[in-house]
Design a protein around this motif. Sequence first.
Motif, PDB file in Angstrom:
ATOM      1  N   ASN A 192       6.141  15.815  -2.111  1.00 39.23           N
ATOM      2  CA  ASN A 192       7.008  15.263  -1.058  1.00 39.23           C
ATOM      3  C   ASN A 192       6.884  13.743  -1.029  1.00 39.23           C
ATOM      4  O   ASN A 192       5.815  13.211  -1.329  1.00 39.23           O
ATOM      5  N   ILE A 193       7.963  13.101  -0.661  1.00 30.78           N
ATOM      6  CA  ILE A 193       7.902  11.641  -0.479  1.00 30.78           C
ATOM      7  C   ILE A 193       8.399  11.316   0.922  1.00 30.78           C
ATOM      8  O   ILE A 193       9.444  11.809   1.360  1.00 30.78           O
ATOM      9  N   VAL A 194       7.642  10.508   1.623  1.00 30.52           N
ATOM     10  CA  VAL A 194       8.108  10.020   2.925  1.00 30.52           C
ATOM     11  C   VAL A 194       8.180   8.492   2.886  1.00 30.52           C
ATOM     12  O   VAL A 194       7.255   7.832   2.398  1.00 30.52           O
ATOM     13  N   TYR A 195       9.302   7.960   3.367  1.00 26.65           N
ATOM     14  CA  TYR A 195       9.451   6.499   3.442  1.00 26.65           C
ATOM     15  C   TYR A 195       8.857   6.060   4.786  1.00 26.65           C
ATOM     16  O   TYR A 195       9.569   5.728   5.718  1.00 26.65           O
TER      17      TYR A 195
ATOM     18  N   GLU B 145       0.816  -1.207   0.000  1.00 19.66           N
ATOM     19  CA  GLU B 145       0.000   0.000   0.000  1.00 19.66           C
ATOM     20  C   GLU B 145       0.858   1.270   0.000  1.00 19.66           C
ATOM     21  O   GLU B 145       1.937   1.301   0.591  1.00 19.66           O
ATOM     22  N   SER B 146       0.338   2.276  -0.677  1.00 16.26           N
ATOM     23  CA  SER B 146       0.932   3.621  -0.637  1.00 16.26           C
ATOM     24  C   SER B 146      -0.213   4.585  -0.335  1.00 16.26           C
ATOM     25  O   SER B 146      -1.369   4.274  -0.612  1.00 16.26           O
ATOM     26  N   VAL B 147       0.134   5.753   0.191  1.00 15.74           N
ATOM     27  CA  VAL B 147      -0.913   6.708   0.563  1.00 15.74           C
ATOM     28  C   VAL B 147      -0.516   8.104   0.071  1.00 15.74           C
ATOM     29  O   VAL B 147       0.637   8.510   0.224  1.00 15.74           O
ATOM     30  N   VAL B 148      -1.471   8.811  -0.524  1.00 17.03           N
ATOM     31  CA  VAL B 148      -1.233  10.209  -0.885  1.00 17.03           C
ATOM     32  C   VAL B 148      -2.014  11.086   0.095  1.00 17.03           C
ATOM     33  O   VAL B 148      -3.222  10.914   0.271  1.00 17.03           O
TER      34      VAL B 148
ATOM     35  N   ASN C 231       1.432  17.901  -1.415  1.00 25.96           N
ATOM     36  CA  ASN C 231       0.857  16.556  -1.387  1.00 25.96           C
ATOM     37  C   ASN C 231       1.983  15.591  -1.090  1.00 25.96           C
ATOM     38  O   ASN C 231       2.983  15.556  -1.814  1.00 25.96           O
ATOM     39  N   THR C 232       1.816  14.828  -0.042  1.00 24.55           N
ATOM     40  CA  THR C 232       2.873  13.911   0.361  1.00 24.55           C
ATOM     41  C   THR C 232       2.501  12.485   0.000  1.00 24.55           C
ATOM     42  O   THR C 232       1.401  12.029   0.291  1.00 24.55           O
ATOM     43  N   LEU C 233       3.458  11.819  -0.645  1.00 21.82           N
ATOM     44  CA  LEU C 233       3.266  10.400  -0.953  1.00 21.82           C
ATOM     45  C   LEU C 233       4.034   9.577   0.069  1.00 21.82           C
ATOM     46  O   LEU C 233       5.226   9.791   0.296  1.00 21.82           O
ATOM     47  N   CYS C 234       3.325   8.655   0.701  1.00 23.54           N
ATOM     48  CA  CYS C 234       3.933   7.783   1.704  1.00 23.54           C
ATOM     49  C   CYS C 234       4.155   6.422   1.056  1.00 23.54           C
ATOM     50  O   CYS C 234       3.195   5.774   0.632  1.00 23.54           O
TER      51      CYS C 234
END
Length: 354
Positions: free
Chosen positions: A158-161, A97-100, A107-110
């Motif tokens: 933005n991207i967060v791991y 799963e990924s989350v925006v 907008n951050t993509l996890c």
Amino acid sequence: MNTKEKKIQLKGLTLPELKDYFVSIDESRFRAQQVFNWMYNHLSTDFSEMQNISKELRNKLTANCELQTLNLVTTQGSSSSGTKKYLFSTFDNRKIESVVIPEKDRNTLCISTQVGCPLDCKFCATGLMGYKRNLSVGEVVDQYLLTAKEHGKKNITNIVYMGMGEPLLNYETTLKSVEIFTHELTKGLSRKRITISTAGIANKIRDLANRNLRVKLAFSLHSAFEDVRSLIMPINKKYSLNENIEALKYYAKRTKTRITFEYTMLKNLNDRDKDVKALTNLCSSLPSKINIIPFNSIKHMNPGGISSELEPTSIADIHLFADKLRNNNITVMIRETQGDDIAAACGQLAVKIK
Ligand code: SAH
């Protein structure tokens, strides 16, 4: 064995690796640039879209390479926050799963780095589902490319791991994916807009510092006491808090950045006055700030043991706790919970594994 397994995942290659690949199949290095451009600037999911590449080469690539490593299974939108969860399946039918997460100015993509997670943190749904395997670079990168295709590339800022898994236990893959995300040809994201979150693999934190990758680092702290931390995060028995703090000081010094401490608030476990005191001491010892995360319920997983006993600190008490820290000159943010109505909030990502 699935045939896809034997194919080269083009999205898993950095530009220099892609150049080497084209040379290895007797093609010009220049083709790498073109294909890179199709993948990252046009978000192509099919070789037939690559119009400046001969049909012959496209056929060769179709036969030997995989362009898309993930398939979108479903999306789910939160009615309350605009958060959107993406469920992907892999070639071996694993689900990730990924989350925006939309916020005021970004907008951050996890993204996820593993199928499941080996760390078994007691407050985290992903931990409860166990560990299956590391994701490949292509699978990490595709989470960005496929969500960017839907949202528009410039709308993922933005991207967060911080999805499923521990990025520093899939270390080479994490590094390569950062290299791809920030490569100039992808007109991608600046390093400042990428955050790697870790539960604390001290030697990898030091290595990351030495590479001068200059991404932001978040550390899942959750308690400033070794014994409490070990109780809720078994990884603390292998890499102690003390060892991690030394590594984080090194990271902050080497990269001249501030560490973000993530702190999920658990009633009577880490929200006491003595926690305020210990946190204040800790945060005063290195450039840092605290990001408080309200505990998101994992009851939908029917956990046993200590996981079943964890309760959230009330929002009112979270504010009191934050104010006490601020009075001690500590920078504190309280993260708004987003997406808990679709189990997409922090620590709620988990999918049933066959
Ligand atoms: N393994 C990495 C990244 C994944 S977890 C890490 O530990 O940092 C991303 C963040 O969500 C971490 O700070 C984690 O501690 C937090 N988290 C996990 N479960 C949670 C829950 N149920 N409620 C709130 N935050 C949670």
